[in-house]
Design a protein around this motif. Sequence first.
Motif, PDB file in Angstrom:
ATOM      1  N   ARG A 193       0.804  -1.218   0.000  1.00  0.00           N
ATOM      2  CA  ARG A 193       0.000   0.000   0.000  1.00  0.00           C
ATOM      3  C   ARG A 193       0.841   1.275   0.000  1.00  0.00           C
ATOM      4  N   GLU A 194       1.954   1.266   0.709  1.00  0.00           N
ATOM      5  CA  GLU A 194       2.773   2.480   0.746  1.00  0.00           C
ATOM      6  C   GLU A 194       3.332   2.799  -0.643  1.00  0.00           C
ATOM      7  N   ARG A 195       3.784   1.778  -1.328  1.00  0.00           N
ATOM      8  CA  ARG A 195       4.320   1.950  -2.684  1.00  0.00           C
ATOM      9  C   ARG A 195       3.213   2.272  -3.688  1.00  0.00           C
ATOM     10  N   ASP A 196       2.031   1.733  -3.480  1.00  0.00           N
ATOM     11  CA  ASP A 196       0.937   1.843  -4.450  1.00  0.00           C
ATOM     12  C   ASP A 196      -0.225   2.669  -3.899  1.00  0.00           C
ATOM     13  N   GLN A 197       0.065   3.798  -3.283  1.00  0.00           N
ATOM     14  CA  GLN A 197      -0.973   4.598  -2.626  1.00  0.00           C
ATOM     15  C   GLN A 197      -2.046   5.098  -3.576  1.00  0.00           C
ATOM     16  N   ASP A 198      -1.719   5.284  -4.841  1.00  0.00           N
ATOM     17  CA  ASP A 198      -2.710   5.793  -5.793  1.00  0.00           C
ATOM     18  C   ASP A 198      -3.527   4.680  -6.437  1.00  0.00           C
ATOM     19  N   PHE A 199      -3.257   3.444  -6.085  1.00  0.00           N
ATOM     20  CA  PHE A 199      -3.963   2.300  -6.652  1.00  0.00           C
ATOM     21  C   PHE A 199      -5.012   1.860  -5.631  1.00  0.00           C
ATOM     22  N   VAL A 200      -6.217   2.410  -5.739  1.00  0.00           N
ATOM     23  CA  VAL A 200      -7.232   2.270  -4.690  1.00  0.00           C
ATOM     24  C   VAL A 200      -8.401   1.392  -5.144  1.00  0.00           C
ATOM     25  N   PHE A 201      -8.710   0.402  -4.333  1.00  0.00           N
ATOM     26  CA  PHE A 201      -9.920  -0.396  -4.467  1.00  0.00           C
ATOM     27  C   PHE A 201     -10.953   0.298  -3.570  1.00  0.00           C
ATOM     28  N   THR A 202     -11.679   1.244  -4.099  1.00  0.00           N
ATOM     29  CA  THR A 202     -12.537   2.108  -3.289  1.00  0.00           C
ATOM     30  C   THR A 202     -13.620   1.304  -2.578  1.00  0.00           C
ATOM     31  N   HIS A 203     -13.640   1.451  -1.258  1.00  0.00           N
ATOM     32  CA  HIS A 203     -14.632   0.779  -0.425  1.00  0.00           C
ATOM     33  C   HIS A 203     -15.769   1.761  -0.168  1.00  0.00           C
ATOM     34  N   HIS A 204     -16.899   1.507  -0.778  1.00  0.00           N
ATOM     35  CA  HIS A 204     -18.070   2.373  -0.638  1.00  0.00           C
ATOM     36  C   HIS A 204     -18.866   1.939   0.593  1.00  0.00           C
ATOM     37  N   HIS A 205     -18.283   2.178   1.742  1.00  0.00           N
ATOM     38  CA  HIS A 205     -18.875   1.736   2.998  1.00  0.00           C
ATOM     39  C   HIS A 205     -19.533   2.916   3.696  1.00  0.00           C
ATOM     40  N   TRP A 206     -20.628   2.647   4.359  1.00  0.00           N
ATOM     41  CA  TRP A 206     -21.345   3.731   5.032  1.00  0.00           C
ATOM     42  C   TRP A 206     -20.515   4.350   6.146  1.00  0.00           C
ATOM     43  N   SER A 207     -19.662   3.549   6.813  1.00  0.00           N
ATOM     44  CA  SER A 207     -18.918   4.082   7.958  1.00  0.00           C
ATOM     45  C   SER A 207     -17.856   5.105   7.554  1.00  0.00           C
ATOM     46  N   ASN A 208     -17.456   5.110   6.287  1.00  0.00           N
ATOM     47  CA  ASN A 208     -16.493   6.123   5.855  1.00  0.00           C
ATOM     48  C   ASN A 208     -17.161   7.194   4.986  1.00  0.00           C
ATOM     49  N   GLY A 209     -18.494   7.245   5.045  1.00  0.00           N
ATOM     50  CA  GLY A 209     -19.232   8.307   4.386  1.00  0.00           C
ATOM     51  C   GLY A 209     -19.395   8.144   2.884  1.00  0.00           C
ATOM     52  N   LYS A 210     -19.132   6.953   2.352  1.00  0.00           N
ATOM     53  CA  LYS A 210     -19.224   6.740   0.906  1.00  0.00           C
ATOM     54  C   LYS A 210     -20.643   6.431   0.440  1.00  0.00           C
ATOM     55  N   ARG A 211     -21.530   6.063   1.392  1.00  0.00           N
ATOM     56  CA  ARG A 211     -22.928   5.803   1.041  1.00  0.00           C
ATOM     57  C   ARG A 211     -23.752   5.810   2.322  1.00  0.00           C
ATOM     58  N   GLN A 212     -25.059   5.791   2.162  1.00  0.00           N
ATOM     59  CA  GLN A 212     -25.973   5.707   3.294  1.00  0.00           C
ATOM     60  C   GLN A 212     -26.029   4.262   3.795  1.00  0.00           C
ATOM     61  N   GLY A 213     -26.155   4.086   5.093  1.00  0.00           N
ATOM     62  CA  GLY A 213     -26.354   2.759   5.646  1.00  0.00           C
ATOM     63  C   GLY A 213     -27.718   2.214   5.241  1.00  0.00           C
ATOM     64  N   ASP A 214     -27.840   0.893   5.231  1.00  0.00           N
ATOM     65  CA  ASP A 214     -29.114   0.281   4.854  1.00  0.00           C
ATOM     66  C   ASP A 214     -29.488  -0.803   5.859  1.00  0.00           C
ATOM     67  N   SER A 215     -30.552  -1.540   5.574  1.00  0.00           N
ATOM     68  CA  SER A 215     -31.041  -2.552   6.518  1.00  0.00           C
ATOM     69  C   SER A 215     -30.030  -3.679   6.720  1.00  0.00           C
ATOM     70  N   ASN A 216     -29.255  -4.012   5.704  1.00  0.00           N
ATOM     71  CA  ASN A 216     -28.209  -5.022   5.888  1.00  0.00           C
ATOM     72  C   ASN A 216     -27.163  -4.537   6.878  1.00  0.00           C
ATOM     73  N   ASP A 217     -26.722  -3.295   6.709  1.00  0.00           N
ATOM     74  CA  ASP A 217     -25.737  -2.737   7.644  1.00  0.00           C
ATOM     75  C   ASP A 217     -26.277  -2.775   9.064  1.00  0.00           C
ATOM     76  N   GLN A 218     -27.528  -2.401   9.227  1.00  0.00           N
ATOM     77  CA  GLN A 218     -28.134  -2.387  10.555  1.00  0.00           C
ATOM     78  C   GLN A 218     -28.179  -3.792  11.149  1.00  0.00           C
TER      79      GLN A 218
END
Length: 186
Positions: A133-158
């Motif tokens: 990760r340190e060497r490849d910081q710009d190579f991101v597998f974006t995690h669209h998780h509610w806890s990091n503000g990437k999406r709204q939580g849903d019933s599964n998350d709850q």
Amino acid sequence: DTYFGRNNLRYTITVYDPPYRGVCLPSYKLSSNLVASPEDIVVFGSDDFTPPQNWDRYVVESLSSKGALMVNDGYQKLDFSNMEHPVFSIPIMTYSCLVDNNLVIYHPDYTHLYSDAELYKNLYEMGLVIDNRERDQDFVFTHHHWSNGKRQGDSNDQSYYNNMSRDKETWIKRSSMPLEERLKVG
């Protein structure tokens, strides 16, 4: 149930309804029955990740030897200082690495939470974590998780978080066990 996919390939779909809802039992049922060559790569993806362009080439080049690839998910800091415990948010590993972990990606004693922390702990203790990760910081597998503000939580998350105390108790108990005991199922 039977599903017919591309080229009329037949797939059997099994729906598991354990008493505690989560991804761990179904993932264990999948991984524990997987058969592959030692150098094959296992990607346990989920619907809340967006891989970067040419991700497949990156994974193959990064896993030229046995191990599990820790990818930049756009959330975990390099030193894990924003995490309670380091986790494999998207498990990517060689089949031989999975075999060393007793064919377990997420241990079925959990429902959801903390299972990724145990996966990291086990693989780290076996010396199988490949962290570029340190060497490849710009190579991101974006995690669209509610806890990091990437999406709204849903019933599964709850539903997963409804079992948080149960999973945390499991983590506290299992994380103090020797590696050989944590690798056992049943």
